[in-house]
Design a protein around this motif. Structure first.
Motif, mmCIF file in Angstrom:
data_model
loop_
_atom_site.group_PDB
_atom_site.id
_atom_site.type_symbol
_atom_site.label_atom_id
_atom_site.label_comp_id
_atom_site.label_asym_id
_atom_site.label_seq_id
_atom_site.Cartn_x
_atom_site.Cartn_y
_atom_site.Cartn_z
ATOM 1 N N ALA A 157 0.836 -1.201 0.000
ATOM 2 C CA ALA A 157 0.000 0.000 0.000
ATOM 3 C C ALA A 157 0.870 1.250 0.000
ATOM 4 O O ALA A 157 1.917 1.294 0.649
ATOM 5 C CB ALA A 157 -0.918 -0.020 1.215
ATOM 6 N N THR A 158 0.441 2.253 -0.741
ATOM 7 C CA THR A 158 1.174 3.512 -0.790
ATOM 8 C C THR A 158 0.574 4.504 0.195
ATOM 9 O O THR A 158 -0.630 4.504 0.445
ATOM 10 C CB THR A 158 1.139 4.115 -2.202
ATOM 11 O OG1 THR A 158 -0.231 4.287 -2.609
ATOM 12 C CG2 THR A 158 1.851 3.210 -3.183
ATOM 13 N N THR A 159 1.421 5.335 0.745
ATOM 14 C CA THR A 159 0.962 6.342 1.695
ATOM 15 C C THR A 159 0.472 7.576 0.948
ATOM 16 O O THR A 159 0.783 7.783 -0.223
ATOM 17 C CB THR A 159 2.103 6.756 2.637
ATOM 18 O OG1 THR A 159 3.196 7.280 1.863
ATOM 19 C CG2 THR A 159 2.586 5.553 3.433
ATOM 20 N N LYS A 160 -0.282 8.394 1.641
ATOM 21 C CA LYS A 160 -0.750 9.645 1.037
ATOM 22 C C LYS A 160 0.338 10.701 1.153
ATOM 23 O O LYS A 160 1.333 10.533 1.859
ATOM 24 C CB LYS A 160 -2.032 10.123 1.718
ATOM 25 C CG LYS A 160 -1.888 10.573 3.161
ATOM 26 C CD LYS A 160 -3.208 11.127 3.676
ATOM 27 C CE LYS A 160 -3.091 11.729 5.067
ATOM 28 N NZ LYS A 160 -2.967 10.729 6.126
ATOM 29 N N ASP A 161 0.159 11.781 0.441
ATOM 30 C CA ASP A 161 1.102 12.900 0.475
ATOM 31 C C ASP A 161 1.149 13.444 1.910
ATOM 32 O O ASP A 161 0.117 13.812 2.478
ATOM 33 C CB ASP A 161 0.630 13.989 -0.483
ATOM 34 C CG ASP A 161 1.633 15.126 -0.627
ATOM 35 O OD1 ASP A 161 2.564 15.216 0.193
ATOM 36 O OD2 ASP A 161 1.479 15.922 -1.567
ATOM 37 N N PRO A 162 2.345 13.483 2.528
ATOM 38 C CA PRO A 162 2.411 13.950 3.915
ATOM 39 C C PRO A 162 2.290 15.460 4.074
ATOM 40 O O PRO A 162 2.260 15.968 5.194
ATOM 41 C CB PRO A 162 3.806 13.477 4.362
ATOM 42 C CG PRO A 162 4.608 13.474 3.099
ATOM 43 C CD PRO A 162 3.649 13.052 2.008
ATOM 44 N N LYS A 163 2.217 16.187 2.969
ATOM 45 C CA LYS A 163 2.158 17.647 3.048
ATOM 46 C C LYS A 163 0.923 18.115 3.807
ATOM 47 O O LYS A 163 -0.173 17.606 3.614
ATOM 48 C CB LYS A 163 2.155 18.239 1.634
ATOM 49 C CG LYS A 163 2.175 19.764 1.606
ATOM 50 C CD LYS A 163 2.196 20.289 0.176
ATOM 51 C CE LYS A 163 2.201 21.807 0.152
ATOM 52 N NZ LYS A 163 2.232 22.335 -1.249
ATOM 53 N N ASP A 210 4.063 13.771 8.282
ATOM 54 C CA ASP A 210 4.811 12.573 7.908
ATOM 55 C C ASP A 210 4.408 11.385 8.776
ATOM 56 O O ASP A 210 4.298 10.256 8.284
ATOM 57 C CB ASP A 210 6.307 12.842 8.048
ATOM 58 C CG ASP A 210 7.152 11.694 7.531
ATOM 59 O OD1 ASP A 210 7.106 11.423 6.323
ATOM 60 O OD2 ASP A 210 7.838 11.040 8.346
ATOM 61 N N ARG A 211 4.162 11.624 10.060
ATOM 62 C CA ARG A 211 3.744 10.539 10.963
ATOM 63 C C ARG A 211 2.366 9.988 10.590
ATOM 64 O O ARG A 211 2.073 8.820 10.820
ATOM 65 C CB ARG A 211 3.694 11.029 12.415
ATOM 66 C CG ARG A 211 4.971 11.587 12.989
ATOM 67 C CD ARG A 211 6.084 10.580 13.117
ATOM 68 N NE ARG A 211 7.166 11.086 13.931
ATOM 69 C CZ ARG A 211 8.134 11.915 13.513
ATOM 70 N NH1 ARG A 211 8.121 12.324 12.250
ATOM 71 N NH2 ARG A 211 9.090 12.318 14.321
#
Length: 310
Positions: A157-163, A210-211
């Motif tokens: 699974a890919t993470t979402k943009d941490p911005k 980011d967390r």
């Protein structure tokens, strides 16, 4: 029973004879830190690591060890990768200086699923599961996972943009009330830009983003200069940090802590509608995520010259 998985507390009573002799022709236990590092740097073979929180009752764990044993047969995958099985207490080799695994954080017991990680030939570490935790292993699924590790094509699974996203009154209804999931929002005053307060706040918000990149919680920041904040937030001073639960968007909960990275993370973890994927209600990394972090530090070949600990 020790509160800690590892560290200076006593190991499980069967620590030295955890793995029965009948499995030792195909399976290995985790060696100490130096031996593991030397072995890995020498062979760079794809590896499967299967850990369990409790080895106190091996009978309850044998079904998982049996899966690994069958896959490790020479005619199966034993010639292509190494197989390690062990109790969680031994996993301290991945983080010798920070003994931080807790046995009671996630409600684990002897019937819990094992934590399975695959390591590719280039040092990439993959988890047999998803953000929320481990999958139920079966022979076919675990074999597919091992073959993907060997071939270097594991899909995770890919993470979402941490911005941290910017929100204002123009897009408020769309982003807050028309969206699903929990929301965390920080109000700040741009007139304080350049001050230590705002500089520290923006750094901490970026770190928080980011967390939370593997979580469904959306993180926003809003400049209050020249605008009227919705009255329900009762923002008397800035910065101020709130959580809006998915089903209670009109009842924001204000953070009671100073706005540091860990304290905001803890606040989100305490007040999210459902427990976060990577963090328990106290804001501590859940075990599968904690181990994934440490194993990536340990095996990542690009980090060899700078060490392996966080």
């Amino acid at each position: 029973m020790s509160r800690y998985y590892c560290g200076y507390n006593p190991p499980p009573p069967n620590f030295k004879d955890f793995l029965p002799e009948k499995y030792k022709d195909r399976l290995q236990r985790l060696p100490n830190f130096g031996q593991m590092r030397k072995s890995w740097e020498t062979h760079k073979r794809p590896t499967l690591v299967m850990l369990h929180v409790f080895a106190d009752d091996f009978g309850a764990l044998e079904k998982w060890v049996e899966l690994a044993y069958r896959l490790a047969a020479p005619e199966a995958l034993g010639g292509k990768m190494d197989f390690y099985v062990d109790d969680m207490w031994q996993s301290y080799i991945f983080n010798e200086d920070d003994f931080s695994f807790f046995r009671d954080d996630d409600g684990y017991n002897v019937e819990s699923l094992p934590l399975v990680y695959g390591v590719g030939a280039a040092g990439e570490v993959f988890f047999f599961g998803d953000f929320a935790g481990p999958k139920l292993p079966d022979l076919e699924g675990l074999r597919d996972f091992c073959e993907q590790v060997i071939q270097g094509n594991v899909k995770q699974a890919t993470t979402k943009d941490p911005k941290v996203e910017v929100i204002n009154l123009a897009n408020w209804n769309e982003l807050v009330y028309a969206s699903e999931g929990d929301i965390a929002i920080c109000f700040y005053d741009s007139r304080q830009n350049g001050s230590e307060v705002n500089e520290s706040l923006m750094i901490n918000l970026d770190r928080l983003g980011d967390r939370l990149k593997q979580e469904s919680v959306r993180l926003y920041k809003m400049d209050t200069h020249g605008v009227s904040v919705p009255k329900k937030f009762n923002v008397e001073s800035t910065p101020a940090f709130f959580v809006l639960r998915e089903t209670q968007k009109h009842t924001p909960v204000r953070c009671k802590y100073e706005l540091g990275t860990w304290t905001m993370l803890r606040f989100v973890a305490e007040n999210s509608s459902e427990e976060l994927n990577y963090y328990n209600r106290r804001g501590h990394l859940r075990l599968h995520a904690n181990l994934l972090t440490h194993m990536r530090d340990f095996f990542d070949l690009s980090q060899n010259k700078r060490g392996f600990l966080m």
